[in-house]
Design a protein around this motif. Sequence first.
Motif, PDB file in Angstrom:
ATOM      1  N   PRO A  52       5.249  -3.600   0.550  1.00 32.79           N
ATOM      2  CA  PRO A  52       5.519  -5.044   0.455  1.00 32.79           C
ATOM      3  C   PRO A  52       7.013  -5.324   0.446  1.00 32.79           C
ATOM      4  N   GLU A  68       0.745   0.632   1.940  1.00 27.80           N
ATOM      5  CA  GLU A  68       1.323  -0.703   2.001  1.00 27.80           C
ATOM      6  C   GLU A  68       2.753  -0.675   1.468  1.00 27.80           C
ATOM      7  N   TRP A 125       1.070 -11.180   4.963  1.00 29.61           N
ATOM      8  CA  TRP A 125       1.482 -11.483   3.584  1.00 29.61           C
ATOM      9  C   TRP A 125       2.834 -10.851   3.268  1.00 29.61           C
ATOM     10  N   ARG A 126       3.683 -10.688   4.312  1.00 24.23           N
ATOM     11  CA  ARG A 126       5.033 -10.132   4.205  1.00 24.23           C
ATOM     12  C   ARG A 126       5.002  -8.727   3.612  1.00 24.23           C
ATOM     13  N   ALA A 127       4.320  -7.882   4.341  1.00 24.08           N
ATOM     14  CA  ALA A 127       4.249  -6.468   3.995  1.00 24.08           C
ATOM     15  C   ALA A 127       4.171  -5.677   5.291  1.00 24.08           C
ATOM     16  N   PRO A 135      -6.822  -9.710   2.766  1.00 26.22           N
ATOM     17  CA  PRO A 135      -5.526  -9.364   2.164  1.00 26.22           C
ATOM     18  C   PRO A 135      -4.622 -10.560   1.883  1.00 26.22           C
ATOM     19  N   VAL A 136      -4.711 -11.610   2.686  1.00 28.19           N
ATOM     20  CA  VAL A 136      -3.873 -12.775   2.423  1.00 28.19           C
ATOM     21  C   VAL A 136      -4.293 -13.439   1.113  1.00 28.19           C
ATOM     22  N   GLN A 137      -5.605 -13.511   0.873  1.00 28.72           N
ATOM     23  CA  GLN A 137      -6.099 -14.075  -0.386  1.00 28.72           C
ATOM     24  C   GLN A 137      -5.770 -13.164  -1.562  1.00 28.72           C
ATOM     25  N   ALA A 138      -5.872 -11.853  -1.339  1.00 28.72           N
ATOM     26  CA  ALA A 138      -5.591 -10.896  -2.409  1.00 28.72           C
ATOM     27  C   ALA A 138      -4.094 -10.720  -2.640  1.00 28.72           C
ATOM     28  N   GLY A 139      -3.294 -11.021  -1.622  1.00 28.61           N
ATOM     29  CA  GLY A 139      -1.855 -10.825  -1.726  1.00 28.61           C
ATOM     30  C   GLY A 139      -1.427  -9.388  -1.555  1.00 28.61           C
ATOM     31  N   ARG A 140      -2.358  -8.534  -1.171  1.00 30.32           N
ATOM     32  CA  ARG A 140      -2.071  -7.116  -0.979  1.00 30.32           C
ATOM     33  C   ARG A 140      -3.257  -6.478  -0.242  1.00 30.32           C
ATOM     34  N   ARG A 168       8.048  -6.694  -3.670  1.00 34.26           N
ATOM     35  CA  ARG A 168       7.866  -5.850  -4.846  1.00 34.26           C
ATOM     36  C   ARG A 168       7.914  -4.395  -4.398  1.00 34.26           C
TER      37      ARG A 168
END
Length: 467
Positions: free
Chosen positions: A192, A190, A154-156, A244-249, A195
């Motif tokens: 990201p 994490e 998720w680009r982190a 995490p992909v669904q949560a975005g974090r 952000r």
Amino acid sequence: MDRRRFITNVVAIAGPFAGVACAGAQGGAKPVRGYGQLRPVRDLRDGKVRLHLPDGFKYRSFSVAGDKFSDGSAVPGRHDGMAAFSGPKDSAILVRNHEVNGPVGAFGDKDKAYDPMAGGGTSTLQVTRYGEVIKSAPSLNGTMMNCSGGPMAWRAWVSCEETVNGPDVADDFSGGDNSKLTKKHGYIFEVPLGRAATAKPIRSAGRFAHESAAFDPSTGAIYLTEDNFAFPSGFYRYLPPKHPVQAGRLLDGGRLQMLAVKGEKRKDLSVGQRPGTAYATVWVDIDDPDPAFTGRPANDVVIQAVGKQGREEGAAIFSRLEGAVYHQGTVYFVSTQGGVNAPGDTILSGFGKGRGQVWAYETWSGRLKLAYESPRSSVLDLPDNVTASKRGTLVLCEDGDGDNYLRGLSKAGEIFDFCRLEPIAGDDGAEFAGSTFGPGGHTLYVNIQARTGMSIAIWGPWERGPF
């Protein structure tokens, strides 16, 4: 030609690579092509020779310790684990660890620091394919001993603290005064890309000497390695409460587990293994991943507290687990001092006497396989960080006693020398770290961890060899 610079001894073993042939003491001779003989090459930044590379390859160093970020603050040293993400106009976004120990004060903006007394963390840079810095900034500060970690889908980036220092723990080997710290350390964080980092530890993923993190997109699990120099280490996985992909974090509150060999409690995998070794595995739960302590116990006690819970339930024993990378359903991870000490090699201090193993855990089958075991230091000497090329060839960063190399382990099982680090006067501990291929595979970015650390971009005729 130096035997360390063009290795020719390999033997066939069964492993996660189809029809692999891996080095070992029992092997016959087979030529290893790689990219050819290494030669000294001058750095395009300042003309100094820092690397020895095959014909056709060039490099430029950048973001040296003491340089300035785009915001004017100073770049810290001890460059370590790193990952590359795609950026605009063929650029790369690099997230890079800094393995700084002790209560030396945070770099960057101390108001944003997790612990304003801790000097480690991460920096994020946008660079060209040729190592030219477009912009750079601190991205996580106030953490400590950020050794490695791993890129997330998720680009982190997940950064790992290789320590359990804190005000609740007695001082560690470095002699730093833990009473000056304001927070407990030994967690993952994490970072990201899109952000600001929250600087909040994922406590459910454990407090121990974290090294690397590898993400399995099919299950959402994050596989974690432990580099416990003087004691047994474990291979873990963290199961977040939501993918995490669904949560975005990456969310806290999940479950931490430790790998065990099925039917063999506390199986010692730190010792030499026979070619073709493979094990069925199970996972055991860690009931208290973030234990509380009273009375400031010894650092050696705290650093084993999580791992002992797993071993009491039968978890496997490894020696110094360091780099890890996910590639096509398999997590490859490195045991730096795993294996057997060969005659003539220096007997090592710490837990484990070998010169290195590469293990492969198949996330889809649960099988653990030996991908490679070094027969002696002249072939592979204390591998550390690892990454994979698009073709599945592994890049191993050495942290050895003598010359340090970037070595390749091809899918055919051949180990070869790709790059040698020119010795740095007055800094015998300089090593490679943080190797990562940029977008499209044009550039291999890597760090030199040294008193004056730096990052390096390497490019050239990759198509000529197994990368």
